[in-house]
Design an enzyme around this catalytic site. Structure first.
Site, PDB file in Angstrom:
ATOM      1  N   THR A  42     -12.621   4.329   6.041  1.00  0.00           N
ATOM      2  CA  THR A  42     -11.928   5.154   7.023  1.00  0.00           C
ATOM      3  C   THR A  42     -12.870   6.196   7.621  1.00  0.00           C
ATOM      4  OG1 THR A  42     -11.264   6.793   5.372  1.00  0.00           O
ATOM      5  CG2 THR A  42      -9.814   4.878   5.666  1.00  0.00           C
ATOM      6  N   LYS A  47      -5.543  21.715  -7.932  1.00  0.00           N
ATOM      7  CA  LYS A  47      -5.317  22.837  -8.836  1.00  0.00           C
ATOM      8  C   LYS A  47      -4.731  22.328 -10.148  1.00  0.00           C
ATOM      9  CE  LYS A  47      -4.594  26.359  -5.270  1.00  0.00           C
ATOM     10  NZ  LYS A  47      -3.666  27.382  -4.730  1.00  0.00           N
ATOM     11  N   ASP A  55      10.062   7.702  -0.291  1.00  0.00           N
ATOM     12  CA  ASP A  55       9.396   7.866  -1.578  1.00  0.00           C
ATOM     13  C   ASP A  55       8.992   6.514  -2.167  1.00  0.00           C
ATOM     14  OD1 ASP A  55       8.698   8.384  -4.221  1.00  0.00           O
ATOM     15  OD2 ASP A  55      10.299   9.849  -4.519  1.00  0.00           O
ATOM     16  N   GLU A 114       0.837  -1.194   0.000  1.00  0.00           N
ATOM     17  CA  GLU A 114       0.000   0.000   0.000  1.00  0.00           C
ATOM     18  C   GLU A 114       0.871   1.242   0.000  1.00  0.00           C
ATOM     19  OE1 GLU A 114      -3.679   2.322   2.220  1.00  0.00           O
ATOM     20  OE2 GLU A 114      -2.825   0.552   3.201  1.00  0.00           O
ATOM     21  N   ASP A 164      -3.092  12.211  -2.671  1.00  0.00           N
ATOM     22  CA  ASP A 164      -3.256  13.661  -2.760  1.00  0.00           C
ATOM     23  C   ASP A 164      -3.776  14.019  -4.153  1.00  0.00           C
ATOM     24  OD1 ASP A 164      -2.956  16.450  -2.880  1.00  0.00           O
ATOM     25  OD2 ASP A 164      -1.217  16.405  -1.549  1.00  0.00           O
ATOM     26  N   ASP A 174     -11.776  10.223  -3.645  1.00  0.00           N
ATOM     27  CA  ASP A 174     -13.032  10.934  -3.451  1.00  0.00           C
ATOM     28  C   ASP A 174     -13.046  12.226  -4.258  1.00  0.00           C
ATOM     29  OD1 ASP A 174     -11.106  12.222  -1.991  1.00  0.00           O
ATOM     30  OD2 ASP A 174     -12.391  12.670  -0.281  1.00  0.00           O
TER      31      ASP A 174
END
Length: 252
Positions: free
Chosen positions: A230, A161, A134, A82, A157, A193
């Site tokens: 979650t 924008k 990373d 994950e 993330d 989402d």
């Protein structure tokens, strides 16, 4: 580095250098665009306990190089990796629900790493290993080809924008790298989402060679039962936010 400001003259007015003239060395290559930002966070007592007690047992580092996963877990078993496990509760829950499987988690947020490690120590769960760096470098340097049964990417993330969309981790190069690490029949499972990101994920994965979309209609799959819900997701559901799951299987 000092920037040189050239005079505003036509190019024809710029004197030419002789062929044997020395020129300044070229700038070093630009750093690859990262899909994450290192955020400082305050460690709780429990998270620090997790680092202190759990890292020696469960921690993995890049300098270990390409791993022998059978040796790491002292057995042969289905393996799930994950990327970005957050505070680790979902990963811990999945590992506890499937003790016959092995799990590798990657997270750069130190309090989240400490939280998961504390959970592993407290619950005596032993089928998880953790990286705190990373994910792209972990995949390239430490995970053998065709070694994973699943790769999970839940709520990355969104970089919402438009000018930051290039920072999103789901790009064609990422899909190709993941495919090389999955076994034939292995699955890349993503969830977001953010609808626009879901659309980009679908577009990228549909164009990536060597994958089959597991959705019957070629779009999104219903939320799989094996993906824990979650607190963040429950809050979003109360606010009317959608969640999109995608599952793509490696095919040869």
């Amino acid at each position: 580095m000092t920037l040189k400001i050239l005079p505003e003259h036509p190019m024809s007015d710029t004197p030419e250098l002789p062929e044997n003239a020395e020129t300044e060395p070229s700038s070093p290559p630009r750093r690859a665009i990262r899909s994450f930002v290192m955020r400082a966070g305050r460690m709780t007592e429990g998270q620090q306990k997790g680092i202190d007690q759990g890292w020696p047992k469960f921690g993995l580092t890049l300098d270990q190089g390409m791993l022998d996963l059978d040796a790491v877990f002292a057995r042969q078993a289905p393996r799930t990796l994950e990327i970005g496990f957050g505070m680790g509760q979902s990963l811990l829950e999945m590992a506890q629900a499937a003790p016959e499987q092995d799990f590798i988690g990657i997270e750069v947020h130190r309090p989240g790493v400490g939280s998961l490690l504390n959970g592993l120590v407290t619950s005596e769960t032993g089928n998880v290993r953790v990286f705190d760096c990373d994910a792209i470098e972990v995949l390239k340097q430490c995970i053998p080809d065709a070694s994973l049964d699943r790769l999970l990417l839940f709520f990355p993330d969104p970089w919402h924008k438009k000018k930051h969309n290039k920072r999103r981790i789901v790009q064609l190069s990422f899909a190709e790298l993941v495919r090389s690490k999955l076994k034939p029949g292995g699955v890349l499972h993503m969830a977001t989402d953010w609808e626009h990101y879901a659309e980009q994920m679908l577009e990228v994965m549909s164009a990536a060679p060597g994958y089959r979309n597991q959705a019957a209609d070629g779009s999104y799959v219903p939320r799989p039962q094996e993906r824990p819900v979650t607190k963040f997701e429950r809050r979003g559901e109360r606010l009317g936010h959608g969640v999109w799951d995608l599952k793509f299987e490696r095919v040869d």
